[in-house]
Design an enzyme around this catalytic site. Structure first.
Site, PDB file in Angstrom:
ATOM      1  N   HIS A 119      72.868  32.394  -9.948  1.00 55.39           N
ATOM      2  CA  HIS A 119      72.335  31.152 -10.515  1.00 55.39           C
ATOM      3  C   HIS A 119      72.056  30.130  -9.412  1.00 55.39           C
ATOM      4  O   HIS A 119      72.523  30.274  -8.283  1.00 55.39           O
ATOM      5  CB  HIS A 119      73.295  30.556 -11.561  1.00 55.39           C
ATOM      6  CG  HIS A 119      74.634  30.118 -11.031  1.00 55.39           C
ATOM      7  ND1 HIS A 119      75.731  30.943 -10.956  1.00 55.39           N
ATOM      8  CD2 HIS A 119      75.064  28.909 -10.562  1.00 55.39           C
ATOM      9  CE1 HIS A 119      76.765  30.280 -10.469  1.00 55.39           C
ATOM     10  NE2 HIS A 119      76.388  29.035 -10.216  1.00 55.39           N
ATOM     11  N   HIS A 151      74.345  24.073  -5.329  1.00 55.24           N
ATOM     12  CA  HIS A 151      74.773  25.367  -4.784  1.00 55.24           C
ATOM     13  C   HIS A 151      73.955  26.514  -5.346  1.00 55.24           C
ATOM     14  O   HIS A 151      73.261  26.368  -6.353  1.00 55.24           O
ATOM     15  CB  HIS A 151      76.272  25.616  -5.025  1.00 55.24           C
ATOM     16  CG  HIS A 151      76.680  25.716  -6.481  1.00 55.24           C
ATOM     17  ND1 HIS A 151      77.190  24.651  -7.194  1.00 55.24           N
ATOM     18  CD2 HIS A 151      76.675  26.759  -7.346  1.00 55.24           C
ATOM     19  CE1 HIS A 151      77.481  25.035  -8.427  1.00 55.24           C
ATOM     20  NE2 HIS A 151      77.166  26.323  -8.554  1.00 55.24           N
ATOM     21  N   GLU A 190      72.051  26.173 -13.542  1.00 51.52           N
ATOM     22  CA  GLU A 190      73.237  25.368 -13.875  1.00 51.52           C
ATOM     23  C   GLU A 190      72.896  23.911 -13.579  1.00 51.52           C
ATOM     24  O   GLU A 190      72.358  23.603 -12.502  1.00 51.52           O
ATOM     25  CB  GLU A 190      74.420  25.820 -13.001  1.00 51.52           C
ATOM     26  CG  GLU A 190      75.688  25.001 -13.195  1.00 51.52           C
ATOM     27  CD  GLU A 190      76.837  25.444 -12.271  1.00 51.52           C
ATOM     28  OE1 GLU A 190      76.691  26.452 -11.536  1.00 51.52           O
ATOM     29  OE2 GLU A 190      77.874  24.765 -12.280  1.00 51.52           O
TER      30      GLU A 190
HETATM   31  C1  LIG Z   1      82.440  28.502 -10.849  1.00 51.02           C
HETATM   32  C2  LIG Z   1      82.245  27.851 -12.162  1.00 51.02           C
HETATM   33  C3  LIG Z   1      80.837  27.410 -12.466  1.00 51.02           C
HETATM   34  C4  LIG Z   1      80.445  26.290 -11.504  1.00 51.02           C
HETATM   35  O1  LIG Z   1      81.094  25.224 -11.628  1.00 51.02           O
HETATM   36  O2  LIG Z   1      79.587  26.404 -10.650  1.00 51.02           O
HETATM   37  C5  LIG Z   1      79.867  28.563 -12.458  1.00 51.02           C
HETATM   38  O3  LIG Z   1      78.889  28.640 -11.803  1.00 51.02           O
HETATM   39  S1  LIG Z   1      80.310  29.822 -13.574  1.00 51.02           S
HETATM   40  C6  LIG Z   1      78.972  30.995 -13.472  1.00 51.02           C
HETATM   41  C7  LIG Z   1      79.140  31.986 -14.537  1.00 51.02           C
HETATM   42  N1  LIG Z   1      78.892  31.405 -15.825  1.00 51.02           N
HETATM   43  C8  LIG Z   1      77.781  31.624 -16.532  1.00 51.02           C
HETATM   44  O4  LIG Z   1      76.910  32.392 -16.121  1.00 51.02           O
HETATM   45  C9  LIG Z   1      77.697  30.928 -17.855  1.00 51.02           C
HETATM   46  C10 LIG Z   1      76.319  30.999 -18.449  1.00 51.02           C
HETATM   47  N2  LIG Z   1      75.887  32.385 -18.641  1.00 51.02           N
HETATM   48  C11 LIG Z   1      75.700  32.927 -19.863  1.00 51.02           C
HETATM   49  O5  LIG Z   1      75.844  32.283 -20.884  1.00 51.02           O
HETATM   50  C12 LIG Z   1      75.310  34.380 -19.888  1.00 51.02           C
HETATM   51  O6  LIG Z   1      75.723  35.027 -18.710  1.00 51.02           O
HETATM   52  C13 LIG Z   1      73.764  34.576 -20.049  1.00 51.02           C
HETATM   53  C14 LIG Z   1      72.944  33.943 -18.941  1.00 51.02           C
HETATM   54  C15 LIG Z   1      73.304  34.035 -21.417  1.00 51.02           C
HETATM   55  C16 LIG Z   1      73.480  36.077 -20.023  1.00 51.02           C
HETATM   56  O7  LIG Z   1      74.315  36.633 -20.974  1.00 51.02           O
HETATM   57  P1  LIG Z   1      74.493  38.197 -21.109  1.00 51.02           P
HETATM   58  O8  LIG Z   1      75.387  38.522 -22.248  1.00 51.02           O
HETATM   59  O9  LIG Z   1      74.851  38.744 -19.780  1.00 51.02           O
HETATM   60  O10 LIG Z   1      73.064  38.532 -21.591  1.00 51.02           O
HETATM   61  P2  LIG Z   1      72.142  39.701 -21.392  1.00 51.02           P
HETATM   62  O11 LIG Z   1      72.710  40.740 -20.500  1.00 51.02           O
HETATM   63  O12 LIG Z   1      71.789  40.140 -22.767  1.00 51.02           O
HETATM   64  O13 LIG Z   1      70.918  39.016 -20.684  1.00 51.02           O
HETATM   65  C17 LIG Z   1      69.929  38.334 -21.415  1.00 51.02           C
HETATM   66  C18 LIG Z   1      68.710  38.231 -20.512  1.00 51.02           C
HETATM   67  O14 LIG Z   1      69.012  37.345 -19.433  1.00 51.02           O
HETATM   68  C19 LIG Z   1      68.907  38.029 -18.190  1.00 51.02           C
HETATM   69  N3  LIG Z   1      69.949  37.537 -17.301  1.00 51.02           N
HETATM   70  C20 LIG Z   1      71.277  37.586 -17.528  1.00 51.02           C
HETATM   71  N4  LIG Z   1      71.934  36.989 -16.516  1.00 51.02           N
HETATM   72  C21 LIG Z   1      70.995  36.566 -15.653  1.00 51.02           C
HETATM   73  C22 LIG Z   1      71.049  35.889 -14.403  1.00 51.02           C
HETATM   74  N5  LIG Z   1      72.211  35.533 -13.865  1.00 51.02           N
HETATM   75  N6  LIG Z   1      69.889  35.592 -13.773  1.00 51.02           N
HETATM   76  C23 LIG Z   1      68.670  35.942 -14.303  1.00 51.02           C
HETATM   77  N7  LIG Z   1      68.564  36.599 -15.513  1.00 51.02           N
HETATM   78  C24 LIG Z   1      69.712  36.907 -16.141  1.00 51.02           C
HETATM   79  C25 LIG Z   1      69.073  39.499 -18.536  1.00 51.02           C
HETATM   80  O15 LIG Z   1      68.483  40.293 -17.568  1.00 51.02           O
HETATM   81  C26 LIG Z   1      68.368  39.579 -19.872  1.00 51.02           C
HETATM   82  O16 LIG Z   1      66.991  39.598 -19.654  1.00 51.02           O
HETATM   83  P3  LIG Z   1      66.016  40.454 -20.597  1.00 51.02           P
HETATM   84  O17 LIG Z   1      66.489  41.872 -20.501  1.00 51.02           O
HETATM   85  O18 LIG Z   1      64.658  40.229 -20.025  1.00 51.02           O
HETATM   86  O19 LIG Z   1      66.202  39.886 -21.976  1.00 51.02           O
HETATM   87 CO   LIG Z   2      77.897  27.516 -10.217  1.00 48.96          CO
END
Ligand SMILES: CC[C@@H](C(=O)O)C(=O)SCCNC(=O)CCNC(=O)[C@H](O)C(C)(C)COP(=O)(O)OP(=O)(O)OC[C@H]1O[C@@H](n2cnc3c(N)ncnc32)[C@H](O)[C@@H]1OP(=O)(O)O
Ligand SMILES: [Co+2]
Length: 151
Positions: free
Chosen positions: A89, A16, A138
């Protein structure tokens, strides 16, 4: 895992695309009334993952709509940066989530936490977007019945 097992790892099919939305009912109405999708699941809460989700079911796969649930939802920051929502994602299937996690760690990827039950009822883990070309990936263990066949 042995070096040979690690070398043999193969990514499975895409499962997905996750789309973060500020309001899941509005998003469902958009896919139903504008995009003409008939098969959309009812929203459900997955509290341990901090999301309310619904599946937009298409012949080619699913769009997973996710709205934040709770104060610590992992998608709150994403929506602060993208208030209208956006692609969040991509999810790919793997045969064994623990093997996939080991392989990814061996290959230098930051795996975000331990495998947890996802919305499809199987284990999932996420790879840091900073290691994956800016895409949050994911990995999801495939559905397997007791006959060992993917369904
Ligand atoms: C429905 C349930 C399940 C399924 O079964 O399918 C799901 O899909 S649940 C989906 C939601 N769950 C998750 O996203 C869990 C994993 N995510 C995380 O651990 C965090 O969200 C993260 C990815 C580590 C980001 O954490 P956050 O605290 O938001 O960090 P930052 O804001 O500091 O971001 C760091 C860095 O990463 C970039 N970023 C953040 N999110 C994304 C994204 N979705 N896609 C691309 N890039 C992303 C962010 O821009 C930062 O970049 P830099 O500024 O360059 O460091
Ligand atoms: Co998902």
């Amino acid at each position: 895992m042995s070096k040979a097992e690690i070398a043999e790892f193969q990514l499975g099919p895409m499962n997905h695309v996750g789309v973060a939305v500020p309001d899941i009912e509005n998003a469902i109405a958009f896919y139903r009334d504008v995009m003409g999708v008939i098969d959309i699941s009812k929203p459900e809460v997955l509290a341990p993952q901090g999301v309310k989700y619904a599946f937009v079911n298409l012949p080619s796969g699913q769009v997973e709509l996710i709205e934040p649930y709770g104060e610590t939802s992992p998608i709150l920051k994403f929506l602060e940066r993208n208030p209208k929502g956006g692609q969040h994602h991509m999810c790919f299937e793997v045969e064994d989530i623990h093997d996939a996690k080991s392989v990814m760690e061996t290959r230098g990827m930051r795996v975000l936490g331990e495998p947890r039950i996802g919305a499809h009822g199987t284990l999932v883990v996420f790879l840091h977007p900073g290691d994956a070309g800016g895409v949050l990936i994911e990995l999801m263990e495939s559905h397997k019945s007791c006959d060992g066949v993917d369904h």
